[in-house]
Design a protein around this motif. Sequence first.
Motif, PDB file in Angstrom:
ATOM      1  N   UNK A   1       6.704 -16.428  -8.025  1.00  0.00           N
ATOM      2  CA  UNK A   1       5.551 -15.918  -8.771  1.00  0.00           C
ATOM      3  C   UNK A   1       6.021 -15.148 -10.003  1.00  0.00           C
ATOM      4  N   UNK A   2       5.182 -15.140 -11.023  1.00  0.00           N
ATOM      5  CA  UNK A   2       5.353 -14.243 -12.158  1.00  0.00           C
ATOM      6  C   UNK A   2       4.538 -13.006 -11.808  1.00  0.00           C
ATOM      7  N   UNK A   3       5.114 -11.819 -11.936  1.00  0.00           N
ATOM      8  CA  UNK A   3       4.433 -10.609 -11.468  1.00  0.00           C
ATOM      9  C   UNK A   3       4.275  -9.605 -12.602  1.00  0.00           C
ATOM     10  N   UNK A   4       3.060  -9.090 -12.749  1.00  0.00           N
ATOM     11  CA  UNK A   4       2.747  -7.985 -13.658  1.00  0.00           C
ATOM     12  C   UNK A   4       2.547  -6.754 -12.784  1.00  0.00           C
ATOM     13  N   UNK A   5       3.174  -5.640 -13.148  1.00  0.00           N
ATOM     14  CA  UNK A   5       3.089  -4.432 -12.334  1.00  0.00           C
ATOM     15  C   UNK A   5       2.380  -3.305 -13.073  1.00  0.00           C
ATOM     16  N   UNK A   6       1.666  -2.499 -12.301  1.00  0.00           N
ATOM     17  CA  UNK A   6       1.083  -1.263 -12.813  1.00  0.00           C
ATOM     18  C   UNK A   6       0.976  -0.292 -11.648  1.00  0.00           C
ATOM     19  N   UNK A   7       0.804   0.981 -11.982  1.00  0.00           N
ATOM     20  CA  UNK A   7       0.610   2.005 -10.966  1.00  0.00           C
ATOM     21  C   UNK A   7       0.129   3.266 -11.661  1.00  0.00           C
ATOM     22  N   UNK A   8      -0.277   4.236 -10.861  1.00  0.00           N
ATOM     23  CA  UNK A   8      -0.781   5.510 -11.376  1.00  0.00           C
ATOM     24  C   UNK A   8       0.352   6.401 -11.883  1.00  0.00           C
ATOM     25  N   UNK A   9       1.581   6.139 -11.393  1.00  0.00           N
ATOM     26  CA  UNK A   9       2.744   6.952 -11.758  1.00  0.00           C
ATOM     27  C   UNK A   9       3.979   6.068 -11.772  1.00  0.00           C
ATOM     28  N   UNK A  10       5.023   6.556 -12.423  1.00  0.00           N
ATOM     29  CA  UNK A  10       6.317   5.876 -12.395  1.00  0.00           C
ATOM     30  C   UNK A  10       7.176   6.565 -11.349  1.00  0.00           C
ATOM     31  N   UNK A  11       7.805   5.778 -10.512  1.00  0.00           N
ATOM     32  CA  UNK A  11       8.703   6.321  -9.499  1.00  0.00           C
ATOM     33  C   UNK A  11      10.133   6.057  -9.995  1.00  0.00           C
ATOM     34  N   UNK A  12      10.810   5.057  -9.467  1.00  0.00           N
ATOM     35  CA  UNK A  12      12.159   4.745  -9.944  1.00  0.00           C
ATOM     36  C   UNK A  12      12.196   3.530 -10.864  1.00  0.00           C
ATOM     37  N   UNK A  13      11.107   2.779 -10.937  1.00  0.00           N
ATOM     38  CA  UNK A  13      11.056   1.549 -11.745  1.00  0.00           C
ATOM     39  C   UNK A  13       9.921   1.634 -12.753  1.00  0.00           C
ATOM     40  N   UNK A  14      10.149   1.124 -13.950  1.00  0.00           N
ATOM     41  CA  UNK A  14       9.121   1.087 -14.985  1.00  0.00           C
ATOM     42  C   UNK A  14       8.137  -0.044 -14.693  1.00  0.00           C
ATOM     43  N   UNK A  15       6.861   0.203 -14.977  1.00  0.00           N
ATOM     44  CA  UNK A  15       5.812  -0.797 -14.784  1.00  0.00           C
ATOM     45  C   UNK A  15       5.430  -1.412 -16.121  1.00  0.00           C
ATOM     46  N   UNK A  16       4.705  -2.511 -16.064  1.00  0.00           N
ATOM     47  CA  UNK A  16       4.154  -3.105 -17.281  1.00  0.00           C
ATOM     48  C   UNK A  16       3.075  -2.208 -17.870  1.00  0.00           C
ATOM     49  N   UNK A  17       2.393  -1.442 -17.009  1.00  0.00           N
ATOM     50  CA  UNK A  17       1.348  -0.527 -17.479  1.00  0.00           C
ATOM     51  C   UNK A  17       1.217   0.635 -16.505  1.00  0.00           C
ATOM     52  N   UNK A  18       0.776   1.790 -17.019  1.00  0.00           N
ATOM     53  CA  UNK A  18       0.507   2.967 -16.185  1.00  0.00           C
ATOM     54  C   UNK A  18      -0.978   3.278 -16.309  1.00  0.00           C
ATOM     55  N   UNK A  19      -1.692   3.208 -15.200  1.00  0.00           N
ATOM     56  CA  UNK A  19      -3.084   3.644 -15.161  1.00  0.00           C
ATOM     57  C   UNK A  19      -3.565   3.670 -13.731  1.00  0.00           C
ATOM     58  N   UNK A  20      -4.663   4.345 -13.496  1.00  0.00           N
ATOM     59  CA  UNK A  20      -5.273   4.471 -12.174  1.00  0.00           C
ATOM     60  C   UNK A  20      -6.276   3.340 -11.996  1.00  0.00           C
ATOM     61  N   UNK A  21      -5.942   2.386 -11.152  1.00  0.00           N
ATOM     62  CA  UNK A  21      -6.787   1.212 -10.904  1.00  0.00           C
ATOM     63  C   UNK A  21      -8.192   1.612 -10.457  1.00  0.00           C
ATOM     64  N   UNK A  22      -8.311   2.740  -9.758  1.00  0.00           N
ATOM     65  CA  UNK A  22      -9.610   3.173  -9.234  1.00  0.00           C
ATOM     66  C   UNK A  22     -10.497   3.830 -10.287  1.00  0.00           C
ATOM     67  N   UNK A  23      -9.911   4.298 -11.367  1.00  0.00           N
ATOM     68  CA  UNK A  23     -10.681   5.026 -12.380  1.00  0.00           C
ATOM     69  C   UNK A  23     -10.666   4.315 -13.725  1.00  0.00           C
ATOM     70  N   UNK A  24      -9.472   3.965 -14.177  1.00  0.00           N
ATOM     71  CA  UNK A  24      -9.309   3.415 -15.521  1.00  0.00           C
ATOM     72  C   UNK A  24      -9.475   1.899 -15.527  1.00  0.00           C
ATOM     73  N   UNK A  25      -9.886   1.419 -16.643  1.00  0.00           N
ATOM     74  CA  UNK A  25      -9.899  -0.020 -16.882  1.00  0.00           C
ATOM     75  C   UNK A  25      -8.816  -0.261 -17.931  1.00  0.00           C
ATOM     76  N   UNK A  26      -7.865  -1.154 -17.662  1.00  0.00           N
ATOM     77  CA  UNK A  26      -6.805  -1.354 -18.647  1.00  0.00           C
ATOM     78  C   UNK A  26      -7.388  -1.858 -19.974  1.00  0.00           C
TER      79      UNK A  26
END
Length: 193
Positions: free
Chosen positions: A56-81
């Motif tokens: 699979x090709x995977x796009x990542x996002x999350x509310x925070x960065x832990x040890x790995x960078x995401x394609x985007x940072x936002x809160x899926x429950x609140x924000x709309x990318x």
Amino acid sequence: MTVVASNYARKENDLYQTEPWATEALLRHFPMHGRTVWEPAAGNHLMAEVLREHGATVRTSDIATYDRQHDAIFDFLIDRPHREPSIDAIITNPPYGKGNRDAVKFAGLALERCDGFVALLLTAKFDFGKTRRHLFADNPRFWAKIALVDRIQWFPGETSGTEDHAWYVWGPKGTVHVRCMFWEGREPVREAV
């Protein structure tokens, strides 16, 4: 198995890393080879890595960065990318919240934002209760439940998980599918003949 309290002190934006075998259990029934998958609660990308290993090709996002960078940072429950990724599926282990309220909201938003497959790793009893009929009994997109017969170990150490989990899978909009129930574990579960 008996469910027991974990005595783990939770904190805001805590990291629950999904062991690779749990994602592989999903992919045995719903392969994602060649699909573009959005992992919107990506953590440290353990699930994303398994999806990529399976084509699979995977796009990542999350509310925070832990040890790995995401394609985007936002809160899926609140924000709309600003621009949602072009995707065929949303696959994630979402936050549950008190009484699973965040998980219910997450499921609804995932089904709104993705016309393709949606697979969420949730507690095994998540589909119980009349307040969730819109996600399961009354939802023609609901296709399958994959009960995990082994418990997920969320944190390093000698203890195993304290709760049972399952994958809940919704299919693409406009498709018809016979609802199925599967059982999977660390190793593939073979049905008796």
